[in-house]
Design an enzyme around this catalytic site. Structure first.
Site, PDB file in Angstrom:
ATOM      1  N   ARG A 112       6.038  -0.140  -8.554  1.00  0.00           N
ATOM      2  CA  ARG A 112       4.825   0.608  -8.879  1.00  0.00           C
ATOM      3  C   ARG A 112       3.585  -0.118  -8.394  1.00  0.00           C
ATOM      4  NH1 ARG A 112       7.887   4.043  -9.407  1.00  0.00           N
ATOM      5  NH2 ARG A 112       8.304   5.391 -11.190  1.00  0.00           N
ATOM      6  N   ASP A 152       5.382   0.478  -1.199  1.00  0.00           N
ATOM      7  CA  ASP A 152       5.678   1.904  -1.242  1.00  0.00           C
ATOM      8  C   ASP A 152       4.824   2.611  -2.292  1.00  0.00           C
ATOM      9  OD1 ASP A 152       7.317   4.164  -0.465  1.00  0.00           O
ATOM     10  OD2 ASP A 152       8.257   4.018  -2.437  1.00  0.00           O
ATOM     11  N   GLU A 173      -2.952   5.712  -6.282  1.00  0.00           N
ATOM     12  CA  GLU A 173      -1.963   6.303  -5.404  1.00  0.00           C
ATOM     13  C   GLU A 173      -2.349   7.743  -5.116  1.00  0.00           C
ATOM     14  OE1 GLU A 173       2.692   5.442  -4.963  1.00  0.00           O
ATOM     15  OE2 GLU A 173       1.999   5.897  -6.958  1.00  0.00           O
ATOM     16  N   HIS A 183       5.431   6.272  -1.239  1.00  0.00           N
ATOM     17  CA  HIS A 183       6.270   6.444  -2.426  1.00  0.00           C
ATOM     18  C   HIS A 183       7.570   7.191  -2.070  1.00  0.00           C
ATOM     19  CE1 HIS A 183       5.813   6.304  -7.033  1.00  0.00           C
ATOM     20  NE2 HIS A 183       7.091   6.532  -6.773  1.00  0.00           N
ATOM     21  N   ILE A 184       8.209   6.691  -1.007  1.00  0.00           N
ATOM     22  CA  ILE A 184       9.437   7.354  -0.537  1.00  0.00           C
ATOM     23  C   ILE A 184      10.705   6.613  -0.935  1.00  0.00           C
ATOM     24  CG2 ILE A 184       8.420   8.510   1.488  1.00  0.00           C
ATOM     25  CD1 ILE A 184       9.643   6.125   3.155  1.00  0.00           C
TER      26      ILE A 184
HETATM   27  O1  LIG Z   1      11.250   5.420 -11.512  1.00  0.00           O
HETATM   28  C1  LIG Z   1      12.142   5.521 -10.684  1.00  0.00           C
HETATM   29  O2  LIG Z   1      13.033   6.374 -10.759  1.00  0.00           O
HETATM   30  C2  LIG Z   1      12.179   4.598  -9.514  1.00  0.00           C
HETATM   31  O3  LIG Z   1      11.337   3.503  -9.727  1.00  0.00           O
HETATM   32  C3  LIG Z   1      11.748   5.345  -8.274  1.00  0.00           C
HETATM   33  O4  LIG Z   1      10.484   5.811  -8.469  1.00  0.00           O
HETATM   34  P1  LIG Z   1      10.090   7.336  -8.335  1.00  0.00           P
HETATM   35  O5  LIG Z   1      10.979   8.112  -9.250  1.00  0.00           O
HETATM   36  O6  LIG Z   1       8.672   7.361  -8.755  1.00  0.00           O
HETATM   37  O7  LIG Z   1      10.314   7.709  -6.904  1.00  0.00           O
END
Ligand SMILES: O=C(O)[C@H](O)COP(=O)(O)O
Length: 327
Positions: A238, A262, A267, A286-287
């Site tokens: 995060r 990421d 954001e 955030h991929i």
């Molecule tokens: O929280 C999660 O499931 C993982 O850290 C991946 O993050 P995201 O769901 O925000 O893509």
């Protein structure tokens, strides 16, 4: 029919599962809080991923019983507000662990093999390439060489499902894996009690911790200074865990060798984020946890939590289980 409101569309398999179980499913754009607040009024459940679900939206959900996050992190859900309104929050653990761990590994490989730098060099020299003739590895001739992961020390901060998947990948690359996680009871790798003992010995540091008051700003100027000059820092967790201004400075002055991020604070990253002007950093949107495979598993998991709840069964990963009252 019970209405499920999605603030971001989930995978079709999850929608079908809900519809097959008698729910109606609608989407409300997460960016439009007013619409969301009006749509939530008659919703039985909300499914959300990256959007914010603040108190004023939750409060508008007069019939709301469950918030299902199709992911693990719950930093964007106001759990306190949900609890106050007797709304259960459920999440989906582990469904995207493979994808996030792959992202971390990919970033480590790309940075240590200087893939982006070399790609830029090749493109920049497109008109001269034929002159290199039998010396096509010109970047190596220029002294630009990558490194293998083998034998390097990887520090994994956070040994949940994602961190543990990365341990497996890294061990296949013959890395020396060490870890830090004040909450784990077993020792999946050699564990350290203090982060300040990790920073000076790690060649790679990959963060897999949630954003909490404890981890916010955890890596700043002081911590970056403790790291090795060849260190590569990966944050697929995060934004807000790393001080991005301090990181940009450390990368520019070669205090550390590279980074991949990421997730940012805010954001998406603001246009004046200093990392935009730094070469040795990979910035993605955030991929890490969003692959077709993970999205499907997450969508189904988030839908199943609602179905279980509606059948009077506690969902697999409740966040505030105390509010659960079997219907
Ligand atoms: O929280 C999660 O499931 C993982 O850290 C991946 O993050 P995201 O769901 O925000 O893509």
């Amino acid at each position: 029919m019970k209405k499920v409101l999605m603030s971001e569309k989930i995978d079709d398999a999850g929608i079908k599962l809900l519809e097959d179980n008698g729910f109606t499913v609608t989407t409300s754009p997460a960016t439009d809080k007013a619409t969301m607040a009006s749509e939530i009024k008659d919703a039985y459940a909300v499914i959300m991923r990256s959007s914010e679900l603040p108190d004023d939206v939750i409060s508008a959900g007069k019939n709301l019983k469950i918030i299902s996050r199709n992911g693990t992190g719950i930093n964007n859900v106001d759990v306190e507000s949900a609890t106050k309104h007797h709304v259960l929050v459920a999440k989906v653990n582990g469904a995207n662990a493979f994808s996030v761990a792959e992202y971390a590994l990919t970033s480590m490989l790309m940075l240590s093999r200087k893939i982006i730098l070399d790609d830029k060099l090749v493109r920049g020299k497109k008109n001269e390439l034929s002159t290199y003739g039998s010396l096509p590895n010109f970047s190596s001739q220029m002294g630009i060489n990558g490194n293998e992961l083998r034998g390097k020390t990887l520090a994994i901060l956070g040994l949940g499902k994602i961190g543990r998947q990365l341990v497996k990948f890294a061990q296949a690359f013959e890395m020396n894996v060490i870890g830090y996680d004040p909450y784990v009871k077993d020792d999946p790798v050699k564990m350290y009690d203090h982060l300040e003992d990790i920073y000076p010995v790690a060649d790679f540091i990959s963060i897999h911790m949630p954003l909490t008051p404890e981890t916010a700003g955890m890596i700043g100027e002081k911590e970056l200074k403790m790291m090795k000059s060849n260190a590569i820092l990966i944050n697929s967790a995060r934004g807000g865990i790393i001080d991005e201004v301090a990181l940009a400075k450390a990368l520019k002055s070669h205090e550390i060798a590279g980074a991949a991020l990421d997730s940012f604070k805010p954001e998406p990253p603001a246009p004046d984020n200093p990392l935009f002007d730094v070469d040795n950093v990979i910035m993605t949107s955030h991929i890490a946890g969003t692959t077709a495979e993970a999205n499907q598993a997450l969508g189904v998991g988030a839908a199943q939590a609602i179905i279980d709840f509606s059948n009077g069964k506690m969902p697999e990963f409740p966040v505030n289980p105390d509010v659960f009252v079997a219907e």
